[in-house]
Write an enzyme that holds these catalytic residues in place. Structure first.
Site, PDB file in Angstrom:
ATOM      1  N   GLY A  90       1.496 -16.397   7.180  1.00 44.96           N
ATOM      2  CA  GLY A  90       2.428 -17.085   6.286  1.00 44.96           C
ATOM      3  C   GLY A  90       2.102 -16.984   4.809  1.00 44.96           C
ATOM      4  O   GLY A  90       2.762 -17.611   3.974  1.00 44.96           O
ATOM      5  N   GLU A 143      11.826  -4.044  -6.742  1.00 44.21           N
ATOM      6  CA  GLU A 143      11.932  -2.594  -6.851  1.00 44.21           C
ATOM      7  C   GLU A 143      11.747  -1.955  -5.479  1.00 44.21           C
ATOM      8  O   GLU A 143      10.688  -2.085  -4.866  1.00 44.21           O
ATOM      9  CB  GLU A 143      10.855  -2.076  -7.820  1.00 44.21           C
ATOM     10  CG  GLU A 143      10.791  -0.572  -7.971  1.00 44.21           C
ATOM     11  CD  GLU A 143       9.600  -0.139  -8.819  1.00 44.21           C
ATOM     12  OE1 GLU A 143       9.097   0.975  -8.600  1.00 44.21           O
ATOM     13  OE2 GLU A 143       9.165  -0.929  -9.685  1.00 44.21           O
TER      14      GLU A 143
END
Length: 408
Positions: A240, A265
């Site tokens: 997590g 990106e």
């Protein structure tokens, strides 16, 4: 030919898979050096060893890249049981050392004793920059909660430039199209995750992962932060930390009035799944995403509220809407299910409608034989099948997000 074939077979024995040969460790205690359970291997090595991910000229090749868990001081050693030069004239082994030296910064150890002595100095290592967030994760094996911290740093932090040079080497092994960034560009921000752990009564810090974000200028007075690189190191994956890092960074930029929205990106599939989870978690309590409004369809109100309050762009907001609408829809009800299906397919059909508009232009411009050739490439039945397939895949992905959200 038979002799040549035999020679080729013998030389083939000197080819080593570099993903298996490279052995990585994050070392906390001296005994970790001999503990195989602390070793992990790269997912990729093509950027260093070529597309085949092979090193030629060795048997039993081991490329050891061990890092102190916090400061990432590095031990680099090469081991092998046999080298081709020792048995064959005029055959050269690959220069493995020079290839590795191109990506790891100078100052590494080649001697285990020197590396262990640096390990003793780990007690002096402290995280760089400003503390943004602290959280804990329960460790079943240890039977306790482990504390993690996320920091924001930049190149003005003493020692951070050298630390980052060591940290970024992991990108080459775990991000398929990784490249090193220009750290002299001040528009980069760095976000780091550390684990706090105890050793001989002292509190130490271990590197868990990091994210780099570039602040693009948007006319006239805004910025658009774009996530460039994100990596949670393999020993910490599946716990997590990626979601904690993503949400912390998102909240960091949310608080800035100059930020327009936050993008990424060339995001990987795993990154998109992570982003879906975090953005849905952030958006689910906004008034515009109430069940009543979700059933009415995607709205400009959702776009405006998500952008103003959470710095989420329209494309990502639409995806959040589709996930939350799925949660609000009884897919066992024929009418609700049909309404949801049509709503999603209306968006998905966009590229297909574009093809149809292109076809209409072709009818006016192309000769019959050219038109026939183009028509063969645009099979409407196939488009309908692809559309249904895309819809089912999306619903499957969305369900996984909702399942994770229910467990959070």
């Amino acid at each position: 030919m038979a002799g040549l074939s035999a020679m080729e077979k013998k030389l083939a024995e000197y080819k080593c898979n570099t993903n298996e040969a490279i052995q990585l460790k994050l070392v906390r205690f001296p005994e970790d050096l001999e503990d195989d359970s602390t070793t992990f291997n790269p997912e990729y090595s093509h950027q260093v060893f070529g597309d085949d991910e092979v090193a030629f000229g060795y048997k039993g090749l081991k490329i050891l890249l061990y890092y102190n868990a916090g400061n990432l001081s590095t031990l680099f050693r090469i081991k092998y049981t046999s080298k081709v030069n020792e048995n064959f004239d005029c055959v050269e082994a690959d220069d493995v050392e020079s290839k590795i030296r191109k990506i790891i910064p100078p100052g590494f150890c080649t001697n285990t004793d020197d590396f262990v002595s640096l390990l003793e100095k780990e007690v002096n290592f402290k995280p760089f920059g400003t503390l943004l967030h602290t959280y804990s994760v329960h460790n079943e094996e240890a039977g306790e909660d482990i504390t993690y911290q996320i920091y924001q740093a930049d190149m003005t932090c003493p020692g951070f430039r050298e630390y980052h040079e060591r940290l970024q080497t992991f990108l080459m092994w775990f991000i398929e199209t990784a490249s090193f960034i220009d750290v002299d560009d001040e528009r980069w921000n760095y976000f780091l995750v550390f684990e706090k752990y105890n050793k001989d009564g002292a509190t130490l810090f271990a590197t868990v992962g990091y994210m780099t974000v570039y602040n693009y200028y948007v006319y006239p007075d805004k910025t658009r932060p774009r996530v460039s690189q994100m990596l949670i190191l393999p020993p910490f994956q599946g716990e997590g930390h990626g979601a904690q890092l993503f949400e912390t960074v998102h909240r960091y930029y949310m608080s800035s009035p100059t930020v327009l929205d936050i993008t990424a990106e060339d995001p990987s599939e795993n990154y998109v799944k992570l982003r879906d989870f975090v953005l849905v978690k952030l958006c689910q309590d906004l008034p515009c995403f109430s069940s009543e409004k979700l059933i009415q369809g995607f709205s400009q109100e959702m776009v405006a509220e998500a952008q103003q309050k959470l710095k989420i762009n329209k494309q990502h907001t639409r995806r959040v809407y589709e996930i939350l609408r799925l949660r609000a829809t009884d897919m066992g009800d024929p009418e609700q299910s049909r309404s949801y299906r049509l709503d999603i397919k209306k968006r998905l059909i966009g590229p297909y409608k574009k093809k149809q508009r292109e076809l209409a232009k072709m009818r006016r411009c192309l000769r019959p034989e050219e038109l026939t050739n183009q028509l063969n490439q645009i099979d409407l039945n196939m488009q309908h099948e692809q559309l249904e397939e895309s819809f089912q895949q999306l619903v499957s992905d969305y369900r996984r997000v909702l399942e994770r959200l229910a467990q959070a």
